[in-house]
Design an enzyme around this catalytic site. Structure first.
Site, PDB file in Angstrom:
ATOM      1  N   ARG A  94       0.825  -1.212   0.000  1.00  0.00           N
ATOM      2  CA  ARG A  94       0.000   0.000   0.000  1.00  0.00           C
ATOM      3  C   ARG A  94       0.862   1.266   0.000  1.00  0.00           C
ATOM      4  O   ARG A  94       0.401   2.314  -0.432  1.00  0.00           O
ATOM      5  CB  ARG A  94      -0.951  -0.003   1.192  1.00  0.00           C
TER       6      ARG A  94
ATOM      7  N   GLY B 272     -11.791  -4.986   1.563  1.00  0.00           N
ATOM      8  CA  GLY B 272     -13.215  -4.641   1.574  1.00  0.00           C
ATOM      9  C   GLY B 272     -13.621  -3.804   0.364  1.00  0.00           C
ATOM     10  O   GLY B 272     -14.693  -4.010  -0.210  1.00  0.00           O
TER      11      GLY B 272
ATOM     12  N   LYS C  52     -15.985 -16.833   4.884  1.00  0.00           N
ATOM     13  CA  LYS C  52     -17.391 -16.502   5.055  1.00  0.00           C
ATOM     14  C   LYS C  52     -18.167 -16.303   3.762  1.00  0.00           C
ATOM     15  O   LYS C  52     -17.754 -15.557   2.891  1.00  0.00           O
ATOM     16  CB  LYS C  52     -17.489 -15.220   5.888  1.00  0.00           C
TER      17      LYS C  52
HETATM   18  C1  3PG Z   1      -8.823  -1.879   4.813  1.00  0.00           C
HETATM   19  O1  3PG Z   1      -7.769  -2.316   5.259  1.00  0.00           O
HETATM   20  O2  3PG Z   1      -9.747  -2.614   4.438  1.00  0.00           O
HETATM   21  C2  3PG Z   1      -8.946  -0.396   4.643  1.00  0.00           C
HETATM   22  O3  3PG Z   1      -7.781   0.257   4.999  1.00  0.00           O
HETATM   23  C3  3PG Z   1     -10.142   0.133   5.393  1.00  0.00           C
HETATM   24  O4  3PG Z   1      -9.984  -0.058   6.772  1.00  0.00           O
HETATM   25  P1  3PG Z   1     -11.263  -0.216   7.698  1.00  0.00           P
HETATM   26  O5  3PG Z   1     -11.906  -1.527   7.315  1.00  0.00           O
HETATM   27  O6  3PG Z   1     -10.750  -0.188   9.111  1.00  0.00           O
HETATM   28  O7  3PG Z   1     -12.180   0.937   7.409  1.00  0.00           O
END
Ligand code: 3PG
Ligand code: MG
Length: 398
Positions: A36, A380, A202
């Site tokens: 990242r 996510g 999941k």
């Molecule tokens: C992740 O790692 O999915 C992103 O940086 C978002 O982080 P968060 O799920 O804590 O909002």
């Protein structure tokens, strides 16, 4: 998607406020995967090389807005970024909006880089408070969003801050643009056959993705623990395998929907099992039903062969989630064989996209990362995108 990107903006002598996702995995102060950070470098260099200065903001982990906490400090990331850029990264204070931070921003000169401390130390970040957002907004002449991994979060630095900068350029960074292009094109106009590989623990995380991709994909291949919820829905014995009981009916609905849409939904036909969740239990491979007392921890050799055959013919592949407990050696073959098949397909001209999180870690671990067309920095965020949900944080950019 037609968003302006940072390369088209004159940054000479300007302060560029850039939201990045430096939420990297840490072991103490040791960064265990720096993708990242390294993937953000093209945007950062583009600004610095053209005479701009950078004010960077990111979150790390999930502190709850109660001020500075050592374990969530971005300091180790500032240091690492400094070595990657080959120039110092200023790290002025423990609070992104205090007097020391704003004085350091005011004194910033062209070619200089400053990283603000974790924006989630302020309660205004999660709440998107106007007063907090206005302070951050005042730091920049230009706003850049290069935080694809956080695109699904309407946190202050992602949403309220650019909103407060109306009238100034607000553009996409090069990483955000690249991610949106790869994932967006794969969904919008996939070369066929389009094969989706889903794994991980999941079903509940993947329902939206399956629903959105069933009408578009030629096949969906399923592995990982989520497969057992599907197999249970078909009435199979799955022993002590992990099953989401409250998602069994949902799994049945998706199986029926796949049949209706004529999308092949592949489930494992054999399983590498153990009598305990460890490397040292009794190992056995079962075809079809799993014996009581055993749990499935990887797809079996027959399934590996079938999946590899489907994948070899693919022209577009999206992969999210490992096929088994790849961190444990006896259960790593399924994930490796899928990785190998995708690498081969890619060599033969397929476009392959690996979602962030565990699958990115797996391709990294088994040495396939360079052989994929694209490995996403979003966990996510990539799932939300594959579910077809638009990002409001992207929509507001120029
Ligand atoms: C992740 O790692 O999915 C992103 O940086 C978002 O982080 P968060 O799920 O804590 O909002
Ligand atoms: Mg997350």
């Amino acid at each position: 998607m037609g968003k302006a990107n940072i390369s088209s903006i004159n940054v000479n002598g300007k302060k560029v406020l850039c939201r990045v996702d430096f939420n990297v995995p840490l072991d103490g102060i040791e960064i265990t995967d720096e993708r990242r950070i390294s993937e953000a470098l093209p945007t950062l260099k583009s600004v610095l090389d053209r005479g701009g200065s950078l004010v960077l903001m990111s979150h790390l982990g999930r502190p709850e807005g109660k001020g500075f906490e050592q374990e969530f400090s971005l300091k180790p990331i500032a240091d690492r970024l400094g070595s990657l850029l080959g120039r110092p990264v200023l790290f002025p204070s423990q609070d992104a909006t205090d007097a020391a931070a704003s004085a350091a921003v005011a004194a910033l000169k062209p070619g200089e880089v400053l990283l603000l401390e974790n924006v989630r130390f302020a309660k205004g970040e999660k709440k998107g408070e106007a007063e907090y957002a206005a302070k951050l907004a005042a730091y920049g002449d230009i706003y850049v969003n290069d935080a694809f991994g956080t695109a699904h979060r309407e946190d202050g630095s992602m949403f309220a801050v650019p909103n407060a900068m109306k009238g100034k350029p607000r553009v996409a960074g090069l990483l955000l643009e690249k991610e949106l292009k790869f994932l967006g094109d794969a969904i919008a106009k996939p070369a066929k056959p389009f094969i989706v590989v889903l794994g991980g623990a999941k079903v509940s995380d993947k329902i939206g993705v399956i629903e959105n991709l069933l009408p578009k994909a030629d096949a969906i291949i399923i592995g990982g623990a989520m497969a057992y919820t599907f197999l249970k829905a078909l009435g199979r014995d799955v022993g002590t395998s992990k099953v989401e009981e409250d998602k069994v009916a949902e799994a049945k609905r998706l199986i029926d929907l796949a049949a209706k849409l004529k999308c092949d939904l592949h489930l494992p036909t054999d399983h590498v099992c153990s009598d305990s969740f460890s490397e040292s239990g009794d190992l056995e491979v079962f075809k079809g039903d799993i014996k009581p007392g055993f749990m499935g921890l990887d797809i079996g050799p027959e399934t590996q062969g079938k999946y590899a055959m489907v994948l070899r013919k693919a022209k577009t592949i999206v992969w999210n989630g490992p096929m088994g407990v790849f961190e444990m050696r006896p259960f790593s073959q399924g994930t490796q064989s899928v990785g190998r098949a995708i690498a081969e397909a890619t060599k033969n001209g397929a476009v392959s996209i690996v979602g962030g999180g565990d699958s990115a870690a797996a391709v990294e671990k088994f040495g396939f990362a360079d052989q994929m067309s694209h490995v996403s920095t979003g966990g996510g965020a990539s799932l939300e995108m594959l579910s077809g949900k638009p990002f409001t944080t992207v929509a507001l950019l120029d």
